[in-house]
Design a protein around this motif. Structure first.
Motif, PDB file in Angstrom:
ATOM      1  N   MET A 142       0.874  -1.180   0.000  1.00  0.00           N
ATOM      2  CA  MET A 142       0.000   0.000   0.000  1.00  0.00           C
ATOM      3  C   MET A 142       0.908   1.226   0.000  1.00  0.00           C
ATOM      4  O   MET A 142       1.947   1.226   0.648  1.00  0.00           O
ATOM      5  CB  MET A 142      -0.870  -0.010   1.258  1.00  0.00           C
ATOM      6  N   LYS A 150       0.476   5.016   0.669  1.00  0.00           N
ATOM      7  CA  LYS A 150      -0.250   6.231   1.033  1.00  0.00           C
ATOM      8  C   LYS A 150       0.525   7.015   2.090  1.00  0.00           C
ATOM      9  O   LYS A 150       1.188   6.417   2.940  1.00  0.00           O
ATOM     10  CB  LYS A 150      -1.627   5.884   1.612  1.00  0.00           C
ATOM     11  N   THR A 180      -4.549   1.220 -15.181  1.00  0.00           N
ATOM     12  CA  THR A 180      -4.132   0.973 -16.568  1.00  0.00           C
ATOM     13  C   THR A 180      -3.417  -0.371 -16.687  1.00  0.00           C
ATOM     14  O   THR A 180      -3.311  -0.916 -17.783  1.00  0.00           O
ATOM     15  CB  THR A 180      -3.143   2.071 -17.026  1.00  0.00           C
ATOM     16  N   ASP A 198      -5.873  14.740 -16.082  1.00  0.00           N
ATOM     17  CA  ASP A 198      -6.579  13.480 -15.788  1.00  0.00           C
ATOM     18  C   ASP A 198      -7.478  13.637 -14.565  1.00  0.00           C
ATOM     19  O   ASP A 198      -8.613  13.145 -14.518  1.00  0.00           O
ATOM     20  CB  ASP A 198      -5.579  12.345 -15.533  1.00  0.00           C
TER      21      ASP A 198
HETATM   22  C1  LIG Z   1       0.023   5.696  -6.574  1.00  0.00           C
HETATM   23  S1  LIG Z   1      -0.376   4.185  -7.393  1.00  0.00           S
HETATM   24  C2  LIG Z   1      -1.827   3.666  -6.528  1.00  0.00           C
HETATM   25  C3  LIG Z   1      -1.548   3.263  -5.125  1.00  0.00           C
HETATM   26  C4  LIG Z   1      -2.688   2.584  -4.400  1.00  0.00           C
HETATM   27  N1  LIG Z   1      -3.937   3.288  -4.514  1.00  0.00           N
HETATM   28  C5  LIG Z   1      -2.298   2.504  -2.930  1.00  0.00           C
HETATM   29  O1  LIG Z   1      -2.790   3.319  -2.127  1.00  0.00           O
HETATM   30  O2  LIG Z   1      -1.492   1.644  -2.593  1.00  0.00           O
HETATM   31  C6  LIG Z   1      -0.957   4.770  -8.909  1.00  0.00           C
HETATM   32  C7  LIG Z   1      -1.558   3.714  -9.837  1.00  0.00           C
HETATM   33  O3  LIG Z   1      -2.285   4.414 -10.837  1.00  0.00           O
HETATM   34  C8  LIG Z   1      -2.144   3.758 -12.070  1.00  0.00           C
HETATM   35  N2  LIG Z   1      -2.338   4.756 -13.136  1.00  0.00           N
HETATM   36  C9  LIG Z   1      -1.407   5.599 -13.656  1.00  0.00           C
HETATM   37  N3  LIG Z   1      -1.947   6.361 -14.616  1.00  0.00           N
HETATM   38  C10 LIG Z   1      -3.251   5.998 -14.696  1.00  0.00           C
HETATM   39  C11 LIG Z   1      -4.337   6.433 -15.502  1.00  0.00           C
HETATM   40  N4  LIG Z   1      -4.176   7.380 -16.420  1.00  0.00           N
HETATM   41  N5  LIG Z   1      -5.543   5.848 -15.335  1.00  0.00           N
HETATM   42  C12 LIG Z   1      -5.710   4.867 -14.401  1.00  0.00           C
HETATM   43  N6  LIG Z   1      -4.710   4.416 -13.603  1.00  0.00           N
HETATM   44  C13 LIG Z   1      -3.506   4.982 -13.756  1.00  0.00           C
HETATM   45  C14 LIG Z   1      -0.736   3.157 -12.049  1.00  0.00           C
HETATM   46  O4  LIG Z   1      -0.667   2.037 -12.897  1.00  0.00           O
HETATM   47  C15 LIG Z   1      -0.567   2.822 -10.566  1.00  0.00           C
HETATM   48  O5  LIG Z   1      -0.870   1.472 -10.351  1.00  0.00           O
END
Ligand SMILES: C[S@@+](CC[C@H](N)C(=O)[O-])C[C@H]1O[C@@H](n2cnc3c(N)ncnc32)[C@H](O)[C@@H]1O
Length: 252
Positions: free
Chosen positions: A38, A40, A91, A139
């Motif tokens: 995780m 955060k 993605t 985005d």
């Molecule tokens: C910061 S991580 C998420 C961490 C997770 N929520 C956690 O708290 O552990 C960001 C994620 O967003 C995804 N991501 C990046 N660009 C994206 C997009 N345009 N649309 C959807 N997901 C995206 C990446 O593949 C990555 O897995």
């Protein structure tokens, strides 16, 4: 001490300190968290507990954009229980491995309006939306514009890692820099207050003022609380105090 041992010891101590300091269930669950990764900022958990606690009793629909290592989906499951409908969007097709009963993963881009509309149509009204995806301003904006109306009238919109709005060169951010998501949110503060505009006012405030009850800003995190709003009424209550001349109390 060997570097590996030292780093494990430090991690263990940090975990113990987090457990010791936990002031809420969410902080305790986060402090105890093991397994899937995780990612955060640690101050989020107390804040999330404050806003999410009232929704724990029901079967929430929580959508998180950004699944990555799957750890945050585990945390939501522990916090909201087996009845919660958890939706992860990413993605990366490998995130499909986190599919489980009542946990669905959609693969697509958060800036793709048609994709988001399809997801929203499938999952129904959303209680909690968390944008932890690309952290790119354009985005974040598309996601907000597309999914905010899909959040229930008493639901929550959360966007993490607003630090990207300040980070140059990765995101093109900067303090007060036009075009960042934080600057957009500052503009929304005016929309929230549209009821009180005097110059160039629309008679009917925009949809945001009618749907949003509050915007809560925290370091790197915004939570918008939805609630159907009507024009605020200035409602003086109580009596105007009437001064009576009373006899001075007698000395005993
Ligand atoms: C910061 S991580 C998420 C961490 C997770 N929520 C956690 O708290 O552990 C960001 C994620 O967003 C995804 N991501 C990046 N660009 C994206 C997009 N345009 N649309 C959807 N997901 C995206 C990446 O593949 C990555 O897995």
């Amino acid at each position: 001490m060997h570097r590996g041992v030292r780093s494990r010891t430090l991690k263990g101590l940090r975990r113990l300190r987090a457990m010791w300091n936990a002031g809420s269930d969410m902080e305790m669950l986060a402090a105890k968290h093991r397994g899937h990764v995780m990612n955060k900022w640690s101050h989020y958990f107390a804040i999330y507990d404050r806003h999410f606690a009232r929704l724990r009793a029901g079967a929430v629909t929580l959508v998180e954009i950004g699944v990555a290592g799957g750890g945050s989906l585990d945390l939501w499951r522990q916090y909201f229980g087996p009845r919660a409908q958890l939706i992860g969007i990413d993605t990366n097709p490998e995130c499909r491995r986190f599919e489980a009963p009542n946990t669905r993963i959609f693969i697509g881009r958060q800036e793709d309006v048609d994709f988001l509309e399809r997801v929203a149509a499938e999952v129904g009204p959303i209680d909690i939306l968390i944008d932890d995806g690309s952290h790119r301003f354009a985005d974040q904006l598309v996601t907000f514009r597309t999914l905010f109306p899909r959040i229930k009238a008493d639901g929550l919109y959360c966007c993490e890692d607003l630090c990207s709005s300040y980070w140059e060169p990765e995101y093109g951010g900067g303090v007060g820099k036009a075009g960042t998501y934080v600057e957009f949110l500052k503009g929304l503060i005016d929309e929230l207050n549209a009821w009180f505009w005097r110059d160039g006012v629309d008679k009917e405030p925009a949809a945001f003022a009618r749907a949003a009850h509050g915007m809560h800003f925290y370091p790197a995190l915004i939570i918008i609380e939805k609630r159907a709003m009507a024009a605020p009424i200035l409602n003086p209550v109580g009596h105007t105090a009437k001064l009576e001349s009373r006899p001075a109390p007698m000395d005993s």
